[in-house]
Design a protein around this motif. Sequence first.
Motif, PDB file in Angstrom:
ATOM      1  N   TYR A   1      -2.931   0.898  -0.331  1.00 31.10           N
ATOM      2  CA  TYR A   1      -4.257   0.906  -0.954  1.00 31.10           C
ATOM      3  C   TYR A   1      -4.860   2.293  -0.812  1.00 31.10           C
ATOM      4  N   ASP A   2      -5.296   2.876  -1.929  1.00 28.14           N
ATOM      5  CA  ASP A   2      -5.963   4.172  -1.950  1.00 28.14           C
ATOM      6  C   ASP A   2      -7.461   3.929  -1.808  1.00 28.14           C
TER       7      ASP A   2
ATOM      8  N   ALA B   1      -9.612   5.837  -4.554  1.00 30.54           N
ATOM      9  CA  ALA B   1      -9.494   5.360  -5.940  1.00 30.54           C
ATOM     10  C   ALA B   1      -9.728   3.859  -6.055  1.00 30.54           C
ATOM     11  N   ASP B   2      -9.810   3.146  -4.910  1.00 31.48           N
ATOM     12  CA  ASP B   2      -9.955   1.687  -4.909  1.00 31.48           C
ATOM     13  C   ASP B   2      -8.848   1.054  -5.755  1.00 31.48           C
ATOM     14  N   ARG B   3      -7.603   1.410  -5.403  1.00 29.67           N
ATOM     15  CA  ARG B   3      -6.466   0.980  -6.223  1.00 29.67           C
ATOM     16  C   ARG B   3      -5.270   0.667  -5.329  1.00 29.67           C
ATOM     17  N   TRP B   4      -4.497  -0.361  -5.729  1.00 30.65           N
ATOM     18  CA  TRP B   4      -3.298  -0.771  -5.008  1.00 30.65           C
ATOM     19  C   TRP B   4      -2.035  -0.303  -5.725  1.00 30.65           C
ATOM     20  N   GLN B   5      -0.966  -0.119  -4.937  1.00 26.38           N
ATOM     21  CA  GLN B   5       0.330   0.253  -5.502  1.00 26.38           C
ATOM     22  C   GLN B   5       1.425  -0.354  -4.634  1.00 26.38           C
TER      23      GLN B   5
ATOM     24  N   SER C   1       2.893  -2.584   0.373  1.00 22.84           N
ATOM     25  CA  SER C   1       1.980  -2.039  -0.633  1.00 22.84           C
ATOM     26  C   SER C   1       1.022  -1.070   0.037  1.00 22.84           C
TER      27      SER C   1
ATOM     28  N   GLU D   1      -5.101   6.416   2.858  1.00 20.64           N
ATOM     29  CA  GLU D   1      -4.348   5.271   2.349  1.00 20.64           C
ATOM     30  C   GLU D   1      -4.106   4.246   3.457  1.00 20.64           C
TER      31      GLU D   1
ATOM     32  N   THR E   1      -2.881  -6.445  -5.401  1.00 19.20           N
ATOM     33  CA  THR E   1      -2.314  -6.856  -6.688  1.00 19.20           C
ATOM     34  C   THR E   1      -1.219  -7.893  -6.508  1.00 19.20           C
TER      35      THR E   1
ATOM     36  N   ARG F   1     -13.853  -4.932  -1.981  1.00 21.78           N
ATOM     37  CA  ARG F   1     -13.072  -3.939  -2.698  1.00 21.78           C
ATOM     38  C   ARG F   1     -11.966  -4.620  -3.497  1.00 21.78           C
ATOM     39  N   ALA F   2     -11.207  -3.804  -4.217  1.00 18.62           N
ATOM     40  CA  ALA F   2     -10.160  -4.345  -5.087  1.00 18.62           C
ATOM     41  C   ALA F   2      -9.171  -5.173  -4.273  1.00 18.62           C
TER      42      ALA F   2
END
Length: 509
Positions: free
Chosen positions: A406-407, A410-414, A404, A392, A377, A373-374
Amino acid sequence: MAESQQKTVVLQGLDAGMFGDILSYIYSGTLHVSLNKVQLLYQAADLLQLDYVKDTCSSYMAMNVECSTCVALYKFADVYSLDIVRKACLQLIDINFVEVASSEEFCSLSVNQLTEIISHDELDVKDETTVWEAAVRWVHNCRVDRQHHLPSILPHIRFNLLTPDDTAAISEHPMVKEDPGSSEVIRNGVLRGASNMKPRFGIGAEKMVLFFETSPNPNRMQGINPRIGQSFSIHFTEIPPIVSATVTSDNEIYVLAKESEDQMSLLLYKQMKSVWEQMSVVEKLPGLIRNQHLLALDGHLYYLACDWTKPSHIVRYSMKRYHKNTNSEWQDCSQLKDDISDMEPSLSNGCLYLLCSRELYCYNPTEDRWFQRAPPTKSTHVFWTNITLGTEIFRTDMNFTSVSVYDTEADRWQELPAWKSPLEAEDRDYNANFFVFENQLHVYLDAAKCKYRQVLVYDRHEGVWRESEYTLPDVYWDCSPVAARVYLPGVQDRCANTQRTIDAGDTAV
């Protein structure tokens, strides 16, 4: 036999479709089982004395018990003496008693099945009137045929848990008043004999965060409730050192304990008795084990071990799984083939995630496959811990300087905002650990150098960390904390091999 002289033999009580499935299995070795036909298939296998098919069907039923089917499967298992299915069904009935007792299927139980259920300590009810109302509903469903059973039902109602008004209301209930035998039971037997009946699980349970410590003390479990400031501490001297803990979706507390250099014990905490029961033994995964984890997902328990090879410091993860309702053997899972840096596992959306400073992998149990997965970041040189909240996954470094999220959908980090520590930079040598309590993300910070301890709560709406008003007692742990509903009276001294202690700063419960 007479059938040996006949050209045609009629098999009574055998469904034609199921016979076809069994013939297909005999010739192909493949058996197709589904919820809508598993009972018929078991009956056919029982008639034909096909033990493998019976075992396959009973395991399938135990693994697929749901709230909507638990009563029907319990009745079926009771007829055929399928212990693993009965156990799985009764456990689900105990946990979901309020919902199950309001169903039409509940009223189809026999009187013996009803009394077995309402005699359980583990019923998750907030007050005893719920049990009485369920019994009344069962009798009312067919009152002409069931009224005479009331005297045998009443002894299972725990009158010592009722208020005087509730007891008086039961005594004045039309069904009781019209049945001299029931009134006699209440007057002469139940009220005097029920004083030693313990509270049901739901009456004595409280949501707690559990910390497990193995050194320098014997195994110690500490429970805290940050919202109400309640805590307890209990020692277990009869089990090996605990290395990992997990809580299932049905609130069962399991631990892995080091039995020997080669074996780990899987133990289940029997809350109403305050004892540990060994459920299985698993061979320790090979290699120089750096970390070991126990996780619960969809009825399975997963044992993960981190194999750390020197001097290259290559890390490999190996994994086995075990179904808690079937008492089956541990099975090997698909292994992650990539060489990775140090990782921590997490669960979300029915999948298992392995998260580290630079990589993220996802294991799909249905396909028994790993997917990449992603990646994060922001790489963290020393990745410390992570936890799941909904869909999450949150992660942080040891000193809580970088957080941080990870969703998984959505396969996305924030990146999350950092917390402004009140300590000087040289004192911020934290030991940070996440835990989720009442659907809120918490972090427990312990700066041993300056004896600073603090619980922070993440405000998701404002995007900030807030200090909790509750200060924890001295809490140490050897594995990640877990949250569970704990039967607080269960920490009393009811067991000879369990020693309860109240530590300084703890609140007695």
